[in-house]
Scaffold this motif. Structure first.
Motif, PDB file in Angstrom:
ATOM      1  N   GLY A  68       0.819  -1.212   0.000  1.00  0.00           N
ATOM      2  CA  GLY A  68       0.000   0.000   0.000  1.00  0.00           C
ATOM      3  C   GLY A  68       0.850   1.258   0.000  1.00  0.00           C
ATOM      4  N   LEU A  69       1.958   1.232   0.744  1.00  0.00           N
ATOM      5  CA  LEU A  69       2.859   2.387   0.774  1.00  0.00           C
ATOM      6  C   LEU A  69       3.513   2.612  -0.584  1.00  0.00           C
ATOM      7  CD1 LEU A  69       4.288   4.590   2.420  1.00  0.00           C
ATOM      8  CD2 LEU A  69       6.005   2.900   3.063  1.00  0.00           C
ATOM      9  N   VAL A  70       3.952   1.522  -1.211  1.00  0.00           N
ATOM     10  CA  VAL A  70       4.558   1.634  -2.547  1.00  0.00           C
ATOM     11  C   VAL A  70       3.542   2.178  -3.546  1.00  0.00           C
ATOM     12  CG1 VAL A  70       5.561   0.327  -4.468  1.00  0.00           C
ATOM     13  CG2 VAL A  70       6.281  -0.159  -2.120  1.00  0.00           C
ATOM     14  N   TRP A  71       2.284   1.712  -3.445  1.00  0.00           N
ATOM     15  CA  TRP A  71       1.231   2.214  -4.346  1.00  0.00           C
ATOM     16  C   TRP A  71       0.962   3.689  -4.096  1.00  0.00           C
ATOM     17  CZ3 TRP A  71      -1.421   2.028  -8.584  1.00  0.00           C
ATOM     18  CH2 TRP A  71      -2.628   2.718  -8.683  1.00  0.00           C
ATOM     19  N   ALA A  72       0.913   4.097  -2.832  1.00  0.00           N
ATOM     20  CA  ALA A  72       0.655   5.506  -2.504  1.00  0.00           C
ATOM     21  C   ALA A  72       1.744   6.414  -3.080  1.00  0.00           C
ATOM     22  CB  ALA A  72       0.573   5.677  -0.992  1.00  0.00           C
ATOM     23  N   ARG A  78       2.830  -2.020 -11.727  1.00  0.00           N
ATOM     24  CA  ARG A  78       4.003  -2.841 -12.024  1.00  0.00           C
ATOM     25  C   ARG A  78       5.031  -2.765 -10.906  1.00  0.00           C
ATOM     26  NH1 ARG A  78       5.928  -1.298 -17.978  1.00  0.00           N
ATOM     27  NH2 ARG A  78       5.490   0.771 -17.136  1.00  0.00           N
ATOM     28  N   ILE A  79       5.232  -1.570 -10.379  1.00  0.00           N
ATOM     29  CA  ILE A  79       6.166  -1.412  -9.256  1.00  0.00           C
ATOM     30  C   ILE A  79       5.643  -2.137  -8.025  1.00  0.00           C
ATOM     31  CG2 ILE A  79       7.256   0.254  -7.700  1.00  0.00           C
ATOM     32  CD1 ILE A  79       7.273   2.263  -9.992  1.00  0.00           C
ATOM     33  N   GLY A  82       6.004  -5.953  -8.569  1.00  0.00           N
ATOM     34  CA  GLY A  82       7.411  -6.303  -8.447  1.00  0.00           C
ATOM     35  C   GLY A  82       7.891  -6.267  -7.006  1.00  0.00           C
ATOM     36  N   SER A  83       7.418  -5.266  -6.254  1.00  0.00           N
ATOM     37  CA  SER A  83       7.806  -5.148  -4.843  1.00  0.00           C
ATOM     38  C   SER A  83       7.261  -6.313  -4.021  1.00  0.00           C
ATOM     39  CB  SER A  83       7.292  -3.816  -4.270  1.00  0.00           C
ATOM     40  OG  SER A  83       7.819  -2.716  -4.985  1.00  0.00           O
ATOM     41  N   VAL A  84       5.996  -6.650  -4.246  1.00  0.00           N
ATOM     42  CA  VAL A  84       5.382  -7.758  -3.511  1.00  0.00           C
ATOM     43  C   VAL A  84       6.087  -9.072  -3.840  1.00  0.00           C
ATOM     44  CG1 VAL A  84       3.276  -9.136  -3.279  1.00  0.00           C
ATOM     45  CG2 VAL A  84       3.131  -6.640  -3.284  1.00  0.00           C
ATOM     46  N   ALA A  85       6.396  -9.282  -5.125  1.00  0.00           N
ATOM     47  CA  ALA A  85       7.079 -10.514  -5.533  1.00  0.00           C
ATOM     48  C   ALA A  85       8.463 -10.603  -4.881  1.00  0.00           C
ATOM     49  CB  ALA A  85       7.207 -10.558  -7.055  1.00  0.00           C
ATOM     50  N   GLN A 279      11.382   7.536  -6.954  1.00  0.00           N
ATOM     51  CA  GLN A 279      11.497   8.197  -8.256  1.00  0.00           C
ATOM     52  C   GLN A 279      10.123   8.436  -8.880  1.00  0.00           C
ATOM     53  OE1 GLN A 279      14.119   6.541 -11.146  1.00  0.00           O
ATOM     54  NE2 GLN A 279      15.964   6.998  -9.995  1.00  0.00           N
ATOM     55  N   ALA A 280       9.261   7.438  -8.775  1.00  0.00           N
ATOM     56  CA  ALA A 280       7.907   7.595  -9.322  1.00  0.00           C
ATOM     57  C   ALA A 280       7.154   8.710  -8.599  1.00  0.00           C
ATOM     58  CB  ALA A 280       7.138   6.280  -9.202  1.00  0.00           C
TER      59      ALA A 280
END
Length: 294
Positions: A68-72, A78-79, A82-85, A279-280
């Protein structure tokens, strides 16, 4: 004085200087060591709290929270996938706990570096005198071998989390200072003139004009600080900082190739996750600001 006695005199003088400085530092440590430990104790409390939250919590909940933090930050599936995997594979190979400790360490170090670095960068951007005074210090901090930072913090605090955090922050804070300074200085002069014409005070120009326009550059500095914090993790393991660095150090000492490579790849995976997400976020922020001011 001949050429034989001159080097001997130089070595004697250097020895006297070294003994004096080392003695003064030991006296300082004895006099103020406990006080400094009390001052930095909240850092240990924060780090232990985040570690316990990530390690003791159900792994699926922690993984979902990180996703959720990466998505926010990125708003990119895709990110996130990839992070979850990557995190799932880290857990599958038995490196989950060390990874959570490393993420907690990097998070705390990055927050402290931002709290210190952004105000210092603002001061440098607003004062050429401060810029000239602080820049050589940053040059020295970035060229000093990372192992050297461990010596004074261990002498004061001993082994453990707090000296590790301090050493990592000292090593990783220069990029966010430099890029905050650069970002504010790169704000176009005509934009500042327009803000002045509308009656903005110096504080309003900083908060409402300069910092928003400098945010993408500041985020690049935060990104570099995160990368340098991760690079320092292995070095900090030498003074008892637990995480992915300790198995790497153990692999070096005992020549365990597979152990070293696997934990090294876990560090790389975390670095890629942090890098892509930050970066995103920086790109999203830049687009938003361009639309707002366009």
């Amino acid at each position: 004085m001949d050429l034989v006695t001159f080097p001997a005199l130089g070595r004697a003088t250097l020895r006297d200087i070294r003994i004096t400085i080392d003695g003064a530092f030991r006296d300082f440590t004895r006099a103020y060591g406990e006080t400094l430990e009390a001052v930095f104790h909240p850092i240990q409390v924060l780090l232990v709290f985040i570690e316990n939250l990530m390690i003791d919590g159900p792994w699926i909940v922690v993984l979902a929270a990180l996703a959720g933090l990466v998505w926010a930050l990125s708003r990119n599936w895709r990110i996130v996938v990839g992070s979850v995997a990557a995190l799932f594979l880290i857990g599958l190979f038995g490196m989950w706990e060390d990874t959570m400790r490393t993420i907690a360490m990097v998070t705390v170090c990055t927050l402290i570096a931002m709290v210190i670095g952004i105000p210092v960068g603002i001061v440098m951007a607003r004062s050429n005198r401060a810029d000239r005074a602080i820049t050589p210090v940053l040059d020295m901090m970035q060229t000093m071998p990372s192992f050297v930072y461990l010596i004074p913090v261990v002498m004061i605090f001993g082994l453990g989390k707090v000296p590790g955090v301090i050493a990592v922050v000292i090593y990783a804070v220069p990029p966010v200072i430099r890029l905050t300074n650069l970002g504010i200085r790169q704000v176009p002069a005509d934009v500042l003139e327009a803000a002045t014409a509308f009656g903005s005070s110096a504080r309003q120009k900083l908060v409402e004009v300069q910092l928003p326009l400098a945010l993408p550059t500041i985020m690049a500095g935060v990104n570099q600080t995160i990368m340098m914090s991760l690079a320092m993790v292995v070095v900090a393991s030498m003074i008892g900082v637990r995480g992915l660095g300790q198995p790497v150090l153990q692999a070096i000492n005992n020549q365990y190739f597979t152990l070293g490579v696997m934990n090294g790849l876990a560090i790389v995976a975390i670095a890629i996750i942090f890098d892509r997400a930050s970066q995103a976020y920086g790109k999203r922020l830049q687009k938003h600001l361009e639309q707002q001011h366009g």
